[in-house]
Design a protein around this motif. Sequence first.
Motif, short mmCIF file in Angstrom:
data_model
loop_
_atom_site.label_atom_id
_atom_site.label_comp_id
_atom_site.label_asym_id
_atom_site.label_seq_id
_atom_site.Cartn_x
_atom_site.Cartn_y
_atom_site.Cartn_z
N LYS A 245 4.21 -1.72 -5.83
CA LYS A 245 3.06 -0.83 -5.65
C LYS A 245 2.69 -0.69 -4.18
N PHE A 246 2.85 -1.77 -3.43
CA PHE A 246 2.56 -1.72 -2.00
C PHE A 246 3.49 -0.72 -1.29
N ILE A 247 4.78 -0.80 -1.60
CA ILE A 247 5.73 0.13 -0.96
C ILE A 247 5.45 1.57 -1.37
N LEU A 248 5.16 1.78 -2.64
CA LEU A 248 4.87 3.14 -3.10
C LEU A 248 3.64 3.70 -2.40
N ASN A 249 2.65 2.85 -2.16
CA ASN A 249 1.45 3.33 -1.47
C ASN A 249 1.73 3.64 0.00
N GLN A 250 2.69 2.93 0.59
CA GLN A 250 3.12 3.30 1.94
C GLN A 250 3.72 4.71 1.94
N ILE A 251 4.53 4.97 0.92
CA ILE A 251 5.16 6.29 0.80
C ILE A 251 4.10 7.37 0.57
N TYR A 252 3.11 7.07 -0.30
CA TYR A 252 2.05 8.04 -0.57
C TYR A 252 1.23 8.30 0.71
N PHE A 253 1.02 7.24 1.50
CA PHE A 253 0.28 7.39 2.75
C PHE A 253 1.00 8.36 3.68
N LEU A 254 2.33 8.17 3.78
CA LEU A 254 3.12 9.05 4.63
C LEU A 254 3.09 10.49 4.13
N GLY A 255 2.79 10.65 2.82
CA GLY A 255 2.68 11.98 2.24
C GLY A 255 1.30 12.58 2.39
N GLY A 256 0.39 11.85 3.05
CA GLY A 256 -0.94 12.40 3.33
C GLY A 256 -2.07 11.87 2.48
N GLU A 257 -1.77 10.98 1.52
CA GLU A 257 -2.82 10.42 0.65
C GLU A 257 -3.43 9.20 1.33
N HIS A 258 -4.31 9.39 2.28
CA HIS A 258 -4.78 8.31 3.12
C HIS A 258 -5.83 7.42 2.46
N GLN A 259 -6.97 7.96 2.08
CA GLN A 259 -8.07 7.12 1.60
C GLN A 259 -7.72 6.42 0.29
N SER A 260 -7.11 7.14 -0.64
CA SER A 260 -6.79 6.53 -1.94
C SER A 260 -5.79 5.39 -1.78
N THR A 261 -4.81 5.56 -0.88
CA THR A 261 -3.83 4.49 -0.69
C THR A 261 -4.46 3.31 0.04
N PHE A 262 -5.36 3.58 0.97
CA PHE A 262 -6.04 2.50 1.68
C PHE A 262 -6.80 1.62 0.69
#
Length: 299
Positions: A245-262
């Motif tokens: 889940k941590f890696i997937l959230n890194q990928i989501y962050f790179l895709g622009g999903e900043h606050q939710s991934t944080f």
Amino acid sequence: MTENKNKLAVGKTLKSIRTSIGLKQVDVYTDIMSRTHLQRLENCTQTPSYPLLLDILERFSMDLSEFEYIRNGYAHSHIQEIFNEFRRLGSTLNKSGFQNLISKIEALQHNGNSDTFLDHLKSILFGYMELQESQNINTARHHFDAVWQDLKNRETWYYNDIVLMSNIFYIFAEEPMSLILQRLNKFYDKYAGYRDIDKLSRTTKFNYCTLLRVNDRILETKPIIEEVLEDAKEAHDCVLILSCKFILNQIYFLGGEHQSTFDEVKKIIQSMRVLGEDMIADDMLKDWEKLIKNSKIPL
């Protein structure tokens, strides 16, 4: 190879197990041997054939591994204990652990234990030590390559071989690493359900994704990590679930999903600490800080 002189005789062990679980001789020999044959076995005047031994153990609801553990005085063989200790080392930075294990291997070899597995394991331990000292994979690689050069020519790998190669595949250059991963996946499929092979398979895929991340290829890991995550959920492997889940959230962050991934990453790191995995949690925090250091989102 030297034999453990304190190991109980096969027949004596069979009799001890039979009587301890309350089975009569007739409960054991019916349909598989004569009573006289069983008496000869239990009196140690005859050794059972391998198929016959398995038939007897089936009457005890016991496998051969447990039988040998009991026969060895409720202890693993010296080689099995070496193998178990290697798997307990936990870190490729445990230099004192490597040195201690090498000393034990050399003591076994000095006492006549000639075993290819011990040679392979010693090469790997020397490789880890040289890698730690030189901080140069190319310098240390020849130790690991000695193991690969032997195993790559074998049509079949067995459990110990699979475990060793799963611990060193990431050391190799891309072409041999690809071949090693193909072989590992082949035997992961063949050994599916045996001991911890399924966990090894998940861990190998995850570690391969770690390599991709180190080489700035994190986006390529998404389908692999999603597959590993589903397997980890099915196995209730909490640490691996959180790691995926941590890696997937890194990928989501790179895709622009900043606050939710944080917010999600904060929960993941907190959960990892609850599980007592502080070192992993600290590494996650460092990775996350590195990923967002140029963003305006406060830590």
